[in-house]
Write a protein that holds these residues in place. Structure first.
Motif, PDB file in Angstrom:
ATOM      1  N   VAL A 125       5.526  -5.642   2.359  1.00 55.95           N
ATOM      2  CA  VAL A 125       5.993  -5.462   1.288  1.00 55.95           C
ATOM      3  C   VAL A 125       5.830  -4.475  -0.122  1.00 55.95           C
ATOM      4  CG1 VAL A 125       8.087  -5.691  -0.564  1.00 55.95           C
ATOM      5  CG2 VAL A 125       8.657  -6.902   1.643  1.00 55.95           C
ATOM      6  N   VAL A 126       5.337  -3.959  -0.541  1.00 55.96           N
ATOM      7  CA  VAL A 126       4.816  -3.456  -1.422  1.00 55.96           C
ATOM      8  C   VAL A 126       5.213  -2.319  -2.182  1.00 55.96           C
ATOM      9  CG1 VAL A 126       2.318  -1.478  -1.703  1.00 55.96           C
ATOM     10  CG2 VAL A 126       2.915  -2.729   0.324  1.00 55.96           C
ATOM     11  N   GLU A 127       5.174  -2.826  -3.393  1.00 58.22           N
ATOM     12  CA  GLU A 127       5.539  -2.147  -4.760  1.00 58.22           C
ATOM     13  C   GLU A 127       4.844  -2.203  -5.932  1.00 58.22           C
ATOM     14  OE1 GLU A 127       9.397  -4.354  -6.011  1.00 58.22           O
ATOM     15  OE2 GLU A 127      10.520  -3.252  -3.555  1.00 58.22           O
ATOM     16  N   THR A 128       4.924  -1.361  -6.824  1.00 54.39           N
ATOM     17  CA  THR A 128       4.260  -1.171  -7.812  1.00 54.39           C
ATOM     18  C   THR A 128       5.359  -2.053  -9.292  1.00 54.39           C
ATOM     19  OG1 THR A 128       3.371   1.024  -7.374  1.00 54.39           O
ATOM     20  CG2 THR A 128       3.008   0.281  -9.804  1.00 54.39           C
ATOM     21  N   VAL A 129       4.125  -2.786  -9.375  1.00 60.06           N
ATOM     22  CA  VAL A 129       5.106  -4.142 -10.437  1.00 60.06           C
ATOM     23  C   VAL A 129       4.022  -3.598 -12.115  1.00 60.06           C
ATOM     24  CG1 VAL A 129       5.592  -5.590  -8.897  1.00 60.06           C
ATOM     25  CG2 VAL A 129       2.838  -5.573 -10.067  1.00 60.06           C
ATOM     26  N   ASP A 130       4.492  -4.331 -12.732  1.00 63.07           N
ATOM     27  CA  ASP A 130       3.779  -3.803 -14.174  1.00 63.07           C
ATOM     28  C   ASP A 130       2.156  -3.975 -14.305  1.00 63.07           C
ATOM     29  OD1 ASP A 130       6.572  -3.501 -15.225  1.00 63.07           O
ATOM     30  OD2 ASP A 130       6.410  -5.716 -15.930  1.00 63.07           O
ATOM     31  N   GLY A 131       2.188  -5.535 -12.892  1.00 62.15           N
ATOM     32  CA  GLY A 131       0.396  -5.626 -13.394  1.00 62.15           C
ATOM     33  C   GLY A 131      -0.154  -5.521 -12.221  1.00 62.15           C
ATOM     34  N   GLY A 132       0.661  -4.070 -11.649  1.00 63.92           N
ATOM     35  CA  GLY A 132      -0.364  -3.457 -10.573  1.00 63.92           C
ATOM     36  C   GLY A 132       0.408  -3.221  -8.635  1.00 63.92           C
ATOM     37  N   LEU A 133       0.017  -2.838  -8.475  1.00 64.98           N
ATOM     38  CA  LEU A 133      -0.056  -3.404  -6.479  1.00 64.98           C
ATOM     39  C   LEU A 133       0.297  -4.565  -6.824  1.00 64.98           C
ATOM     40  CD1 LEU A 133       1.578  -0.284  -5.265  1.00 64.98           C
ATOM     41  CD2 LEU A 133      -0.987  -1.161  -4.083  1.00 64.98           C
ATOM     42  N   ALA A 134       1.618  -4.352  -6.515  1.00 68.37           N
ATOM     43  CA  ALA A 134       1.763  -5.431  -5.327  1.00 68.37           C
ATOM     44  C   ALA A 134       2.211  -5.506  -3.941  1.00 68.37           C
ATOM     45  CB  ALA A 134       3.206  -6.331  -5.914  1.00 68.37           C
TER      46      ALA A 134
END
Length: 289
Positions: free
Chosen positions: A17-26
């Protein structure tokens, strides 16, 4: 007994599962050896490992060492009040909930998008008393009532570095304010040669807590490589012998330093104040290869 071939095939078919979060690419990467386990990475840096079927399982070395601290802080099985500064995939909060039922926990994780991702993909036990606040760590700590916590655990990284404002005597004074008498503080620190950051953090903690212990790989303590160290502080004597035994029995054994040896290790480093604080050093690229 090993997992069946069918189970291994089913796990292998699960996609990250890959998503952009506030801290970067999760990225949540499935563990090919454990049916419902995942590793969280942020911008390629491993942050947490969670096994939904066995939340008491701690995969990362530093999390195992923090688990030992949790195990020793109060008698086994007794519920605790715990504050986690830095949430990641909520690994340590899950560990406390699994090993100490009826515990009450506060998690402070600034990255609201990450919290949403983790809650959706790696849901918490609905019976766990875990409250998550998406605010800055110091702002969240300031909301903790005086003398509320048995444990305050700091594991905050931004871009693989501990933010400067979480490295000072002023920060640790607020940690001690939130702790009960006899409560424990534990921090995951990362440093490499010449270990200036680690030495400064020990000196900083010594200005606030009369009792300290440091748990780390011997190669890290000798300045041979970049790595993690767990610093523990309290206002009462720590069970150093028990902590040493647990750290030595891990798959990746660690040393425990305390007392005069730990004081000597600081090499005369001065405590860090808000005015002079800087973020921890960035790890070399080779660390995550």
């Amino acid at each position: 007994m090993g997992r069946s071939r069918k189970a291994r095939r089913e796990q292998a078919a699960i996609e990250a599962v890959v998503e952009t979060v506030d801290g970067g690419l999760a990225e949540l990467i499935p563990d090919r050896d454990r049916a419902r386990a995942w590793t969280l990475l942020i911008d390629g840096a491993p942050q947490s490992h969670v096994d939904l079927d066995d939340p008491a399982y701690l995969s990362f070395e530093y999390q195992r060492r923090l688990g030992h601290v949790i195990d020793l802080a109060v008698p086994p099985g007794r519920p605790v009040h715990a504050v986690h500064l830095g949430g990641g995939a909520l690994t340590l909060a899950r560990y406390v909930a699994a090993t100490r039922p009826r515990s009450t926990q506060q998690v402070v994780e600034r990255d609201a998008a990450l919290v949403q991702l983790v809650r959706r993909e790696l849901p918490l036990d609905p019976g766990a008393r875990i409250r998550v606040r998406s605010v800055d760590a110091r702002d969240g700590l300031a909301k903790v009532p005086d003398g509320w916590a048995d444990l305050v655990i700091t594991d905050v990284f931004s871009g693989a570095r501990t933010p400067a404002h979480l490295t000072s005597t002023e920060f640790l004074a607020d940690v001690r304010r939130a702790l009960k008498p006899g409560g424990w503080y534990a921090a995951n620190l990362a440093d490499g040669p010449p270990l200036a950051h680690l030495r400064g953090q020990i000196a900083t903690a010594a200005a606030v807590f009369p009792e300290l212990a440091l748990v780390a790989d011997a190669a890290v303590l000798r300045g041979k490589r970049f790595g993690n160290a767990v610093l523990v502080g309290s206002d009462r004597p720590l069970p150093v012998a028990e902590l040493t035994r647990l750290a030595a029995s891990d798959p990746h054994p660690a040393r425990v330093e305390h007392g005069r040896t730990l004081t000597d290790f600081t090499g005369g480093a001065a405590p860090v104040t808000d005015a002079a604080a800087v973020a921890s050093p960035a790890p070399p690229p080779s660390v995550f290869r």
